[in-house]
Design an enzyme around this catalytic site. Structure first.
Site, short mmCIF file in Angstrom:
data_model
loop_
_atom_site.label_atom_id
_atom_site.label_comp_id
_atom_site.label_asym_id
_atom_site.label_seq_id
_atom_site.Cartn_x
_atom_site.Cartn_y
_atom_site.Cartn_z
N ASN A 133 -2.04 0.16 3.71
CA ASN A 133 -2.33 -0.79 2.78
C ASN A 133 -2.25 -2.11 3.64
O ASN A 133 -1.89 -2.05 4.95
CB ASN A 133 -1.38 -0.94 1.78
CG ASN A 133 -1.49 -0.01 0.48
OD1 ASN A 133 -2.43 0.25 0.14
ND2 ASN A 133 -0.49 0.20 -0.17
N TYR A 170 -3.21 13.60 -2.44
CA TYR A 170 -4.66 13.08 -2.09
C TYR A 170 -5.72 14.40 -2.13
O TYR A 170 -6.53 14.09 -2.65
CB TYR A 170 -4.78 12.65 -0.72
CG TYR A 170 -3.91 11.19 -0.99
CD1 TYR A 170 -2.73 11.05 -1.02
CD2 TYR A 170 -4.74 10.00 -0.69
CE1 TYR A 170 -2.15 9.67 -1.22
CE2 TYR A 170 -4.35 8.71 -0.82
CZ TYR A 170 -2.85 8.83 -0.93
OH TYR A 170 -2.48 7.26 -1.16
N HIS A 189 -7.02 2.32 -6.73
CA HIS A 189 -7.93 2.10 -5.61
C HIS A 189 -9.42 2.29 -5.92
O HIS A 189 -10.17 2.63 -5.03
CB HIS A 189 -7.66 2.77 -4.34
CG HIS A 189 -6.36 2.31 -4.02
ND1 HIS A 189 -6.08 1.41 -2.68
CD2 HIS A 189 -5.13 2.88 -4.20
CE1 HIS A 189 -4.84 1.32 -2.27
NE2 HIS A 189 -4.06 2.23 -3.19
FE1 HDE Z 1 -2.22 6.37 -2.56
N1 HDE Z 1 -3.44 7.50 -3.62
N2 HDE Z 1 -0.77 7.24 -3.58
N3 HDE Z 1 -1.00 4.84 -1.61
N4 HDE Z 1 -3.70 5.21 -1.69
C1 HDE Z 1 -4.83 7.19 -3.71
O1 HDE Z 1 -6.25 9.03 -3.65
C2 HDE Z 1 -0.50 8.20 -4.05
C3 HDE Z 1 0.22 5.20 -1.75
C4 HDE Z 1 -3.53 4.31 -0.76
O2 HDE Z 1 -9.99 4.38 -0.20
C5 HDE Z 1 -5.48 8.29 -4.50
O3 HDE Z 1 -8.47 9.70 -3.20
C6 HDE Z 1 0.54 8.76 -4.54
C7 HDE Z 1 0.90 4.28 -0.63
C8 HDE Z 1 -5.36 4.05 -0.45
O4 HDE Z 1 -10.31 6.07 -1.15
C9 HDE Z 1 -4.18 9.16 -5.07
C10 HDE Z 1 1.42 7.65 -3.91
C11 HDE Z 1 -0.29 3.82 0.26
C12 HDE Z 1 -5.76 4.64 -1.30
C13 HDE Z 1 -3.10 8.39 -4.46
C14 HDE Z 1 0.62 6.92 -3.18
C15 HDE Z 1 -1.24 4.25 -0.54
C16 HDE Z 1 -4.99 5.75 -2.15
C17 HDE Z 1 -6.36 7.95 -5.58
C18 HDE Z 1 2.99 7.61 -4.03
C19 HDE Z 1 -0.12 2.72 1.40
C20 HDE Z 1 -7.55 4.70 -1.49
C21 HDE Z 1 -7.89 8.30 -5.15
C22 HDE Z 1 3.73 8.84 -3.60
C23 HDE Z 1 0.44 3.71 2.50
C24 HDE Z 1 -8.17 5.55 -0.51
C25 HDE Z 1 -7.53 8.78 -3.86
C26 HDE Z 1 -9.53 5.26 -0.62
C27 HDE Z 1 -5.62 6.52 -3.16
C28 HDE Z 1 -1.96 8.91 -4.71
C29 HDE Z 1 1.02 5.65 -2.77
C30 HDE Z 1 -2.75 3.68 0.11
C31 HDE Z 1 -3.95 9.42 -6.72
C32 HDE Z 1 1.05 9.93 -5.17
C33 HDE Z 1 2.31 4.25 -0.16
C34 HDE Z 1 -5.53 2.98 0.62
O5 HDE Z 1 -4.36 10.38 -4.59
#
Ligand code: HDE
Length: 748
Positions: free
Chosen positions: A175, A389, A102
């Site tokens: 999402n 996060y 992202h």
């Molecule tokens: Fe994320 N995801 N994600 N994700 N995600 C990040 O956090 C992660 C997942 C989502 O505009 C990271 O600050 C893991 C689902 C958005 O700043 C990180 C898993 C959904 C954003 C991270 C998921 C999301 C992130 C990268 C599986 C939809 C952007 C930078 C367990 C419900 C937020 C950060 C923004 C960002 C980890 C799966 C949505 C690495 C470990 C499912 C919208 O922490």
């Protein structure tokens, strides 16, 4: 310029900041309103250099910002030049790590208001009083690309909302698709490594169409439902303002009696659900890689504030096991036809950030940021996210004090015994930084739940510690099939084409073969059609098991997918075309290209422009050259773009007004015909009046001779050679409101 002159200019008094009356624009930070607590809070950190002297970071005024301090005219730079060193050092440290995923995003401020008290089902403070406006900051993003990648990649869009509530920050980090690729957080690094550019050559950027992604997917049957979404038009939205948002996981609402219910969150856009075609997406990536970012920014600057309704699907605790899938499985959705979405409030985005880095880049979302009245479930993906996060921000923002960065700091006061760390801003007063204590009378106190203290929902857990996938998670195909069956014919064709494109870019035949086998589990015809495009055939069985990368002794027997009986065959709410949730089609904020040259018919331009404007759409002039164009009766219009800087893919519809000279000039410009042909090919609405209809004929995509003077009999083609501009305008609006004329697609 001589040094003398330069000195005079430098030491002249600074000009006063211009007022709104002088510039005609709102001064910076004008959006900070009295009822917007968060904006007022951000204003404390705002800086505005208008009317000020240039200084160092220490506040020392700078006399010369052109030359470093050197020994003589042609001598070396002196180490003592603290001004040079401060400036260069700060510059050297300007970058922070981009988000692992992202990274590419854009954001806006706004507020949320609940329609009526939700007290019977949740005690969350911001969901109680319809009079309360809760400030929000929303960041939209793509997943795979780097910070500088194109907005129009085929990808999931992040939809992350930070609510600055009176009880602390609540982050709904969702999402634009309601399901995810994997069921367990432990697979997330693998998924992301697979989709990111390949490690040996860092190719391709912001694209899933490559071997490592499909290699991984072909071994992960659980991803098939999400694959259907990502290959659909949902992955290439027309605008961030025209897409749904989803919390994905099942959460809990808790009321003040401690009663819990399951909840799934939805965001429903009031502008409807719209997408572009894949061919357009690819062209837009070249013509305007900032297309979505620009669209959101401009809409807010123009006062066309995007709006979404927050929807909830509520499931009683007792009904937890009454579905043909597990509520904790993030690869499943609850069809809206089974549990309807109740719209409980509205979010409006009404202010662009002042500074991209300070706000959009530094905002730190965290799924663990919840408030009393909302709680987690045991979805294993959610559980992993709660850890990830917080952890990722520590690295990205450089330490444990990122909550103090203005965009992240809550409007609810924070008091605790956490201390120190890099860049600490808070000056904690007093002798104690521990609890319990007597020296400060025990402060800060724990708060009882009646005083707003957060208490976790006391879910009963009685279990063995195991590493195993729950058997209730093993149906990987039923909802993928449900999604495919719920799509209209054009949408199904787009999925087939997307798969042909993506798998066509895969170089390893065995990966394609495994994918075709998986697709056949979703829908046989789908698999066959994709196979046709690849010049391959669908394998009846695979030589090796699907999860062959997992050693046999580790692979639990249960990991073999099975199919559950489905309660419904199709869910109309999953289709974008004719979706029952978006019955009224609007053309608000749509961009209509007016193709003109000198000698245009003044009335045909002005009247139609006014009709479109009344309906909320914007008319922009595209001409053979930039500058001012003059109509037959002397009306002058500034060209917004030329055929070099504008392109049909950047517009929603096209209009060619009459005026013999104007049309003749357009005929002489090959790009005008290309513009029309392309818009036609992408199933957009085209309109022409007077001599403009000739251009349609000369473009060769429609023959009007048979009905010259009347309307063309094709959907989405609105013409009037001599007719009434009012009728033309109204028919044009109706046709644009249909977004696209898909019946044209098979013929182009
Ligand atoms: Fe994320 N995801 N994600 N994700 N995600 C990040 O956090 C992660 C997942 C989502 O505009 C990271 O600050 C893991 C689902 C958005 O700043 C990180 C898993 C959904 C954003 C991270 C998921 C999301 C992130 C990268 C599986 C939809 C952007 C930078 C367990 C419900 C937020 C950060 C923004 C960002 C980890 C799966 C949505 C690495 C470990 C499912 C919208 O922490």
């Amino acid at each position: 310029m001589s040094k003398e002159k330069a000195k005079t200019r430098r030491s002249s008094s600074p000009t006063k900041a211009k007022s709104k009356a002088e510039t005609g624009k709102e001064p910076a930070n004008a959006g900070y309103g009295a009822n917007d607590h968060k904006s007022a809070d951000l204003a404390k950190n705002a800086e505005d250099a208008a009317g000020e002297y240039l200084t160092t970071n220490q506040g020392v005024r700078i006399n010369d910002n052109q030359n470093s301090l050197q020994a003589g005219d042609r001598g070396p730079t002196l180490l003592e030049d603290f001004i040079l060193r401060e400036k260069i050092t700060h510059f050297d440290h300007e970058r922070i790590p981009e988000r692992v995923v992202h990274a590419r995003g854009t954001a806006a401020h706004g507020y949320f208001q609940v329609y009526e008290s939700m007290a019977p089902i949740t005690k969350a403070g911001f969901l109680q009083d319809p009079a309360v406006r809760t400030p929000v900051f929303v960041r939209f993003s793509t997943v795979a690309g780097s910070r500088g990648s194109s907005d129009l990649a085929r990808d999931v869009r992040g939809f992350a909302v930070k609510f600055y509530t009176q009880e602390g920050n609540y982050d709904l980090v969702g999402n634009n698709m309601p399901v995810f690729f994997i069921q367990d957080a432990i697979k997330f690094p693998d998924l992301v490594h697979a989709v990111k550019p390949e490690p040996h050559n860092e190719i391709p950027q912001a694209a899933s169409a490559h071997d490592t992604f499909w290699d991984f997917i072909s071994l992960m049957p659980e991803s098939m439902h999400m694959i259907m979404w990502v290959m659909s038009d949902r992955a290439i939205p027309r605008s961030l303002r025209m897409m749904e948002g989803f919390g994905v996981h099942t959460f809990r609402f808790i009321n003040d009696r401690g009663q819990a219910q399951f909840v799934k969150f939805h965001w429903k856009p009031l502008l409807g659900l719209h997408s572009v075609l894949w061919e357009e997406a690819q062209q837009i990536s070249g013509k305007d890689p900032d297309f979505h970012r620009r669209d959101l920014w401009e809409a807010i600057e123009n006062g066309d504030y995007p709006e979404w309704e927050l929807g909830v699907q509520i499931v009683a605790e007792k009904d937890e096991h009454s579905f043909d899938f597990d509520l904790l499985d993030p690869t499943k959705l609850i069809p809206e036809e089974i549990v309807p979405v109740r719209r409980i409030g509205k979010m409006i985005l009404n202010r662009n950030p002042d500074n991209f880095f300070a706000e959009t880049e530094q905002v730190a979302f965290q799924t663990g940021n919840i408030v009393p009245g909302i709680d987690f479930t045991n979805d294993p993906l959610l559980q992993g996210r709660i850890f990830s996060y917080l952890d990722t921000q520590l690295l990205r923002l450089g330490g444990p004090n990122f909550h103090e960065i203005p965009i992240n700091r809550p409007i609810a006061p924070a008091h605790n015994n956490q201390r120190d760390g890099h860049m600490r801003q808070t000056i904690n007063r007093g002798q104690t930084s521990y609890e319990p204590n007597t020296l400060r009378g025990g402060c800060p106190f724990q708060a009882g739940s009646d005083l707003g203290g957060f208490t976790s929902y006391a879910e009963r857990i009685d279990a063995r510690k195991i590493r195993e996938r729950s058997p209730s998670f093993l149906d990987h195909f039923s909802q993928a099939t449900l999604f495919f069956n719920s799509q209209s014919v054009p949408e199904q064709n787009h999925i087939i084409k997307a798969l042909r494109f993506e798998l066509g870019k895969v170089e390893t035949p065995a990966i394609r073969e495994r994918m075709l086998f998986l697709l056949a589990q979703v829908d046989k015809t789908l698999a066959q059609k994709v196979a046709q495009g690849l010049g391959a055939s669908v394998p009846k069985k695979l030589d090796k098991p699907m999860n062959m990368s997992i050693p046999a002794d580790v692979l639990p027997r249960k990991v073999q997918p099975k199919r559950a009986t489905q309660a419904i065959d199709a869910s109309p709410a999953l289709s974008m075309i004719d979706n029952p949730n978006f019955p009224t089609e609007t053309i608000k904020t749509r961009k209509i290209a007016f193709l003109l040259a000198d000698g245009f018919d003044d009335a045909a331009v002005l009247e139609v422009k006014q009709i479109l404007k009344t309906a909320g759409a914007a008319a922009l002039t595209v001409a053979p050259r930039l500058g001012v164009l003059t109509g037959i009766n002397g009306t002058t219009i500034k060209a917004d773009c030329s055929f070099l800087t504008g392109s049909s893919v950047l517009f929603d519809a096209v209009y060619v007004p009459g005026g013999e000279a104007s049309v003749a000039a357009l005929k002489a410009e090959p790009e005008a015909a290309n513009f029309l042909r392309e818009a036609y090919k992408h199933c957009k609405t085209l309109a022409a009046s007077g001599a403009g209809t000739d251009l349609f004929e000369s473009a060769g995509f429609v023959t009007l001779a048979a009905n010259a003077g009347a309307r063309a009999d094709q959907p989405g083609i609105v013409t009037s050679r001599e007719g009434n501009l009012k009728i033309l305008g109204l028919e044009f609006i109706q046709a644009i409101a249909q977004h696209r004329h898909w019946e044209r697609e098979p013929t182009v």
